[in-house]
Design an enzyme around this catalytic site. Structure first.
Site, PDB file in Angstrom:
ATOM      1  N   LYS A  49       0.843  -1.317   0.103  1.00 55.56           N
ATOM      2  CA  LYS A  49      -0.018   0.092  -0.013  1.00 55.56           C
ATOM      3  C   LYS A  49       0.735   1.286   0.056  1.00 55.56           C
ATOM      4  CE  LYS A  49      -3.533  -0.463  -0.576  1.00 55.56           C
ATOM      5  NZ  LYS A  49      -4.037  -0.966  -1.711  1.00 55.56           N
ATOM      6  N   HIS A 110       6.610  -7.337  -2.492  1.00 61.34           N
ATOM      7  CA  HIS A 110       6.874  -6.905  -1.264  1.00 61.34           C
ATOM      8  C   HIS A 110       7.660  -7.321  -0.350  1.00 61.34           C
ATOM      9  CE1 HIS A 110       3.050  -4.597  -2.177  1.00 61.34           C
ATOM     10  NE2 HIS A 110       2.397  -5.605  -2.125  1.00 61.34           N
ATOM     11  N   SER A 140      -3.826   3.217   4.872  1.00 63.20           N
ATOM     12  CA  SER A 140      -4.379   2.458   3.523  1.00 63.20           C
ATOM     13  C   SER A 140      -4.038   1.052   3.835  1.00 63.20           C
ATOM     14  CB  SER A 140      -3.000   2.931   2.662  1.00 63.20           C
ATOM     15  OG  SER A 140      -3.585   2.272   1.236  1.00 63.20           O
TER      16      SER A 140
END
Length: 297
Positions: A49, A110, A140
């Site tokens: 995010k 990620h 987020s």
């Protein structure tokens, strides 16, 4: 919620070399670690995010000279596979997608720096890292975890702040993540971008990405890419807004994948007391690095 969706919420977080990830990603990590990229491959790395999809779309458009139709050839995770992602309903694993693609490929991850397959560094692949200020990133992620049924239930806001500060979320500590790539950025030729800089001046940051990729595009093409990658345009783009991923993976009736895309939305969520506690904790964790984050523009 159906029984199938409830089962998805029971996917536990397990430790993987110092961070927490979902069990399926941990079980798949040996294969991910063994992945050997081509030197022409590009890696886009972020903490979840932090503007991942935004930069993916920018890169795809830059590589295709602003041709929006070509960039609608498939949804984002098909065009630019998610390296460590395992197979889901209607979606092959990242590794399976990559095996079927010819280099050069654009790959998303990620993973924190220390878990990125060594082949990326050995083959001197280009890497773009995007970092977002901790407070907005937290907000987020909180909404994302409400709709992402493959992650544990985020619980109440107050508790989620504590989980974030303690690194008890999928992909571990935000602090360690942003520091890991920052400290290696020069030695590994990593283009380190800030979400806030991109919001402030998208044209300038796109030009940086273009030069990093050894491309040369006209001002008109860059202007077109700025328009095509605005938050509103991308939110309406079915190839970028993840609307094709539905229950029991994403429940976008709880929160949309692309929610606001703003800098400073954290001020609508943190109480003054929470902000003070968060700032004190952040200062301790970041005291040995000087990363120029901004929490508002």
């Amino acid at each position: 919620m159906s029984k199938n969706q409830e089962l998805k919420r029971h996917c536990p977080l397990v430790p993987l070399k110092g961070i927490l990830v979902t069990e399926n990603i941990a079980n798949n990590y040996n294969d991910v670690s063994a992945f050997c990229p081509d030197p022409s491959d590009l890696l886009i790395a972020t903490y979840p995010k932090a503007g991942t999809t935004w930069v993916q779309e920018i890169v795809d458009l830059l590589l295709h000279s602003g041709d929006s139709e070509t960039c609608k050839r498939a949804p984002t995770p098909i065009r630019m596979p998610f390296l460590e992602n395992t197979a889901r309903i209607g979606m092959p694993s990242g590794l399976d997608l990559l095996k079927a693609m010819e280099p050069p490929r654009v790959i998303k991850t990620h993973l924190p720096f220390h878990l990125v397959p060594k082949g990326f560094w050995e083959n001197k692949c280009k890497v773009i890292y995007v970092a977002r200020n901790a407070k907005d990133n937290l907000v987020s992620y909180f909404y994302f975890d409400q709709m992402n049924l493959t992650h544990p239930d985020p619980g109440p806001w107050e508790g989620y702040i504590q989980k974030f500060m303690q690194g008890q979320l999928p992909w571990g500590s935000w602090y360690d993540h942003v520091k890991g790539y920052w400290q290696e950025r020069e030695r590994r030729n990593i283009l380190y971008l800030f979400y806030e800089d991109m919001k402030e001046n998208p044209r300038r940051e796109m030009a940086r990405i273009m030069r990093y990729l050894d491309l040369s595009l006209s001002d008109d093409v860059i202007s077109r890419i700025v328009e095509l990658t605005s938050f509103k345009t991308m939110k309406d783009n079915p190839m970028a807004n993840y609307n094709f991923i539905t229950k029991p993976i994403f429940d976008q009736s709880r929160s949309t994948f692309m929610r606001k895309g703003e800098v400073g939305d954290w001020m609508n969520h943190f109480t003054p007391e929470q902000a003070a506690e968060f700032d004190e904790d952040s200062e301790k964790k970041m005291k040995h690095v000087n990363i120029p984050f901004r929490t508002q523009l």
